[in-house]
Design an enzyme around this catalytic site. Structure first.
Site, short mmCIF file in Angstrom:
data_model
loop_
_atom_site.label_atom_id
_atom_site.label_comp_id
_atom_site.label_asym_id
_atom_site.label_seq_id
_atom_site.Cartn_x
_atom_site.Cartn_y
_atom_site.Cartn_z
N GLU A 152 0.58 -1.21 0.07
CA GLU A 152 -0.30 0.34 0.08
C GLU A 152 0.78 1.38 0.07
OE1 GLU A 152 -2.86 0.80 3.79
OE2 GLU A 152 -4.02 1.33 2.77
N ALA A 163 -2.17 7.58 7.84
CA ALA A 163 -1.12 6.95 8.78
C ALA A 163 0.32 6.88 8.30
CB ALA A 163 -1.69 6.34 10.19
N HIS A 223 -5.49 5.93 -1.67
CA HIS A 223 -4.76 7.93 -1.02
C HIS A 223 -4.45 8.25 -1.90
CE1 HIS A 223 -3.40 5.52 2.97
NE2 HIS A 223 -3.62 4.61 2.89
N ASN A 247 -12.26 5.78 2.93
CA ASN A 247 -11.23 6.30 3.39
C ASN A 247 -9.60 6.92 2.48
OD1 ASN A 247 -12.08 4.04 5.26
ND2 ASN A 247 -12.26 6.24 6.42
N ARG A 255 -20.40 17.79 -8.42
CA ARG A 255 -19.70 17.81 -8.73
C ARG A 255 -18.41 16.99 -10.14
NH1 ARG A 255 -23.33 22.00 -8.48
NH2 ARG A 255 -21.07 23.39 -7.14
N GLY A 279 -17.39 0.14 11.35
CA GLY A 279 -18.48 1.50 12.34
C GLY A 279 -17.72 3.15 12.20
N ASP A 303 -8.58 -3.75 7.97
CA ASP A 303 -7.31 -2.81 7.17
C ASP A 303 -6.39 -3.02 9.23
OD1 ASP A 303 -6.42 0.49 6.71
OD2 ASP A 303 -5.34 -0.75 6.36
N LEU A 338 -6.87 8.46 12.10
CA LEU A 338 -7.39 7.10 12.45
C LEU A 338 -6.59 6.86 11.30
CD1 LEU A 338 -11.22 6.65 11.36
CD2 LEU A 338 -9.66 6.48 13.02
N GLY A 340 -5.59 2.78 10.76
CA GLY A 340 -5.54 1.44 10.94
C GLY A 340 -6.40 0.88 11.95
#
Lengths: 414, 299
Positions: A152, A163, A223, A247, A255, A279, A303, A338, A340
């Site tokens: 990633e 992160a 990302h 995310n 638009r 959640g 993740d 946030l 992971g």
């Protein structure tokens, strides 16, 4: 005279013929009652054919007692767990032990195959870690199967780094050679990379997609601040997935829909999308919106990072310090972003069903059939069809994992 | 011949399944002396097989030392085709029970030499000591297995061409396209079935009523091959009320009275499983006409 197995073949424990009765089998998008599974040598075989050809009775009969029998879950984005971080190098021995710990620990969540994920890292990390995360068969000794690696980054957009460590990010000004260089892909045929997350808006990425795909790597968009047309270009060039939808990408704008807008593409097949159902990363309503627009594209990912399976406290993710709080949120200590998740894949399946109102079968397929289809392994993983690897779980009607089998052998999860 | 009449298909299925279970248990089969069972396909035995599976799941019945011979199989249909009789037997019975695959005998409709396949089948039956109990159904034209009208009553296992009626009836399993229905089948002969030590036929539904009447109230006639059971020393027919619709009232009353006498006058405990009276108690009450004909009852 029907073929008879000699006693010699029976000595190897994998050569026992196992019959599973009284289960409700999840197959062909439905639940099949009143059928049986035959397992031999770690594979699901055709019971009727075996009965009439081979002439031997099952060695073991397992009663599923009315439970659901589903393919084992596949997690294609997991950065670590149980204190193990795949992006941190502490030596070959530690990485091997870490891999074993994760592979064995994931079984209790019903995960039978996974793709260890490495976040954007310096070159040395890739060169050290990638050779140790090559595909490895799952079984009673190894735990869950390692399908390969998900890299990633680092060819991602600085404005959407999430992160990740900014200094590790880079562009591909030299095209595909930059990929070869950073990942050490000189031995192209034998590399461990199964999935790559790239940002189409980073220089050189779009032009490198073809060669990445030819190297057997599945391309996922993530990302990224790509516009909808950049994102669609990537899909036209062969990108088949979106990394953790919503995310680390621009918010949906009516638009300027961005990467999220791929859910509304019509001129080309829409990609799959990984989605985190804790959640916390994605609001339940957003999960439902994505599901309603493209139900067959949903792939559940955890993740998860090192703190998964551990109590609240401070841990690292790719060298960055993060804090896991009591409410299961993991945030970068420096900036509160946030970082992971700490959710397990079976909890993702339950949440997905709850958030979207989908059927049990659809929730299960989002963690089995869909990731297998993305990776092109749907004939052996994510399915209970004849010829598939015997990786499966017994679930109750609340989708709790009761038993887990890998390569036909039960692995204790109590 | 015993004719057991029950109210509907489910009761018939329960009766014959219980009978098979009791026969096997009483026989107490072993590896050296297995219980050899002849089996049919079609809609008649589906209830029988459901009940046998239930008995097996309850732990009441094991098929470990049971050897089976199926009556027939289509020629030229792949063995794993969903409509082959191999598939039928697998899905309805064999996959649910503990039978040894080596003890299962079904004719191979794809054998290179079909006649040799039939001869070997007959040979195998002899090798295991002959069939103890052969269960069959009946076609609307009174045929047993694929012994269509005109089949010799002394026939053995052989290749048969299917009658038009049969092809029509079977087309519902082949997308309602009669061109997809196999034209030939391997079948046990009438003689093969009658060689069994006991024969039991399941006959349910009003559409079988005419065939049943032809088979037991008229002569032995190869146009209704089931009629051959009239010459069998130990025959059993289990049928529902609908299947008796073409029988004479007197025939039905007679057979019902036999069960009544056994139950109420002799006592079921004094009669063996196969209808043999072991002990006849002295009658304390002279049965009235009403008592004789006052039915129904259950086994």
């Amino acid at each position: 005279m029907p073929f008879q197995f000699s006693d010699k073949t029976r000595q190897n424990r994998n050569s026992r013929l196992i019959k599973i009765v009284n289960g409700r089998i999840v197959r062909d998008h439905t639940i099949i009652n009143d059928d049986v599974l035959y397992i031999y040598d770690g594979k699901i075989i055709d019971p009727q054919k075996h009965f009439f050809t081979c002439g031997n009775s099952p060695d073991v009969v397992i009663n599923a007692k009315g439970l659901l029998i589903a393919p084992g879950y596949i997690d294609m984005q997991i950065n670590g767990a149980f204190g193990v971080d795949f992006s941190v190098w502490k030596g070959e021995k530690q990485m091997k032990e870490g891999l074993d710990k994760v592979a064995k620990g994931l079984v209790k969540y019903g995960c039978t195959s996974f793709v260890p994920t490495i976040v954007s890292s310096p070159k040395e990390i890739y060169h050290q870690v990638l050779p140790l995360l090559k595909p490895r068969k799952g079984n009673k000794d190894n735990g869950a199967e390692v399908l390969g690696v998900h890299v990633e980054g680092p060819f991602i957009t600085p404005s959407q780094l999430g992160a990740h460590e900014e200094s590790c990010l880079q562009t591909a000004t030299n095209g595909f050679n930059d990929f070869i260089d950073i990942y050490g892909l000189h031995e192209l045929k034998d590399h461990a990379i199964k999935i790559i997350t790239v940002a189409p808006d980073v220089e050189g990425v779009l032009d490198s997609l073809k060669e990445l795909i030819n190297s057997g790597i599945t391309v996922s968009i993530g990302h990224s601040s790509a516009t909808i047309s950049q994102a669609e270009s990537a899909v036209e060039k062969g990108a088949r997935c979106i990394t953790h939808l919503f995310n680390a990408m621009q918010q949906f704008h009516h638009r300027d829909p961005g990467v999220v807008g791929l859910l509304g593409t019509t001129h080309i097949a829409r990609p799959f999308y990984g989605i985190i159902c804790d959640g916390i990363h994605v609001h339940p309503n957003s999960v439902k919106i994505a599901y309603d627009s493209h139900p067959k594209g949903a792939i559940l990912i955890t993740d998860a990072m090192a703190a998964m399976g551990l109590p609240p406290g401070e841990y690292t993710l790719g060298g960055i310090s993060v804090r896991k709080s009591g409410n299961e949120k993991v945030e970068v200590i420096d900036n509160g972003k946030l970082a992971g998740s700490v959710i397990s894949i079976d909890a993702c399946v339950k949440n997905f069903k709850k958030f979207t109102g989908c059927s049990m079968i659809e929730a299960i397929e989002a963690a089995t059939l869909h990731p297998a289809e993305l990776l092109g392994i749907q004939n052996v993983k994510g399915t209970l069809n004849v010829g598939a690897d015997a990786d499966f779980v017994f679930l109750d009607d609340d989708l709790n994992v009761v038993k887990c089998f890998i390569a036909g052998e039960e692995i204790s999860i109590s | 011949m015993r004719l057991i009449i029950r109210s509907d298909y489910n009761e018939v299925s329960e009766y014959i399944a219980t009978y098979v279970k009791d026969r096997i248990i009483e026989f107490n089969p072993t590896h050296e002396r297995p219980f050899v069972l002849g089996l049919p396909t079609g809609s008649s035995p589906i209830g029988l097989y459901k009940n046998l599976v239930k008995f097996h799941r309850n732990g009441e019945l094991s098929f470990k030392h049971v050897v089976t011979f199926n009556m027939d199989e289509y020629v030229g249909l792949p063995r794993d085709h969903p409509e082959s009789y191999h598939s039928f037997m697998w899905h309805h019975l064999f996959k649910h029970i503990d039978i040894d695959p080596n003890n299962v005998n079904i004719l191979n409709g794809n054998a290179e030499d079909l006649s040799e396949e039939c001869a070997k089948f007959e040979e195998k039956m002899k090798e295991v000591g002959g069939v103890e109990l052969f269960i069959g159904g009946i076609g609307p034209d009174g045929h047993i297995a694929f012994n269509e009208p005109g089949s010799s009553l002394m026939s053995r296992t052989r290749v048969k061409t299917l009658a038009y009626d049969t092809i029509l009836a079977n087309s519902r399993f082949f997308d309602n396209d009669i061109n997809k229905v196999p034209r030939m089948a391997l079948t046990v002969g009438v003689g093969t079935v009658m060689d069994a030590r006991e024969v039991a036929i399941i006959i349910t539904g009003a559409h079988k009523a005419f065939a049943l009447a032809k088979c037991i109230e008229e002569g032995v006639n190869f146009m209704f091959t089931v009629s051959a059971i009239q010459l069998h020393p130990k025959a059993l027919i289990v049928c529902d009320e609908d299947a008796t619709l073409e029988l004479h009232v007197k025939t039905v009353k007679y057979f019902k009275s036999i069960e009544h006498v056994i139950k109420n006058l002799i006592g079921a405990e004094n009669v063996g499983l196969q209808g043999n009276v072991k002990k006849y108690p002295s009658p304390e009450v002279t049965p009235t006409r009403e008592a004789f004909y006052n039915l129904p009852f259950k086994r």
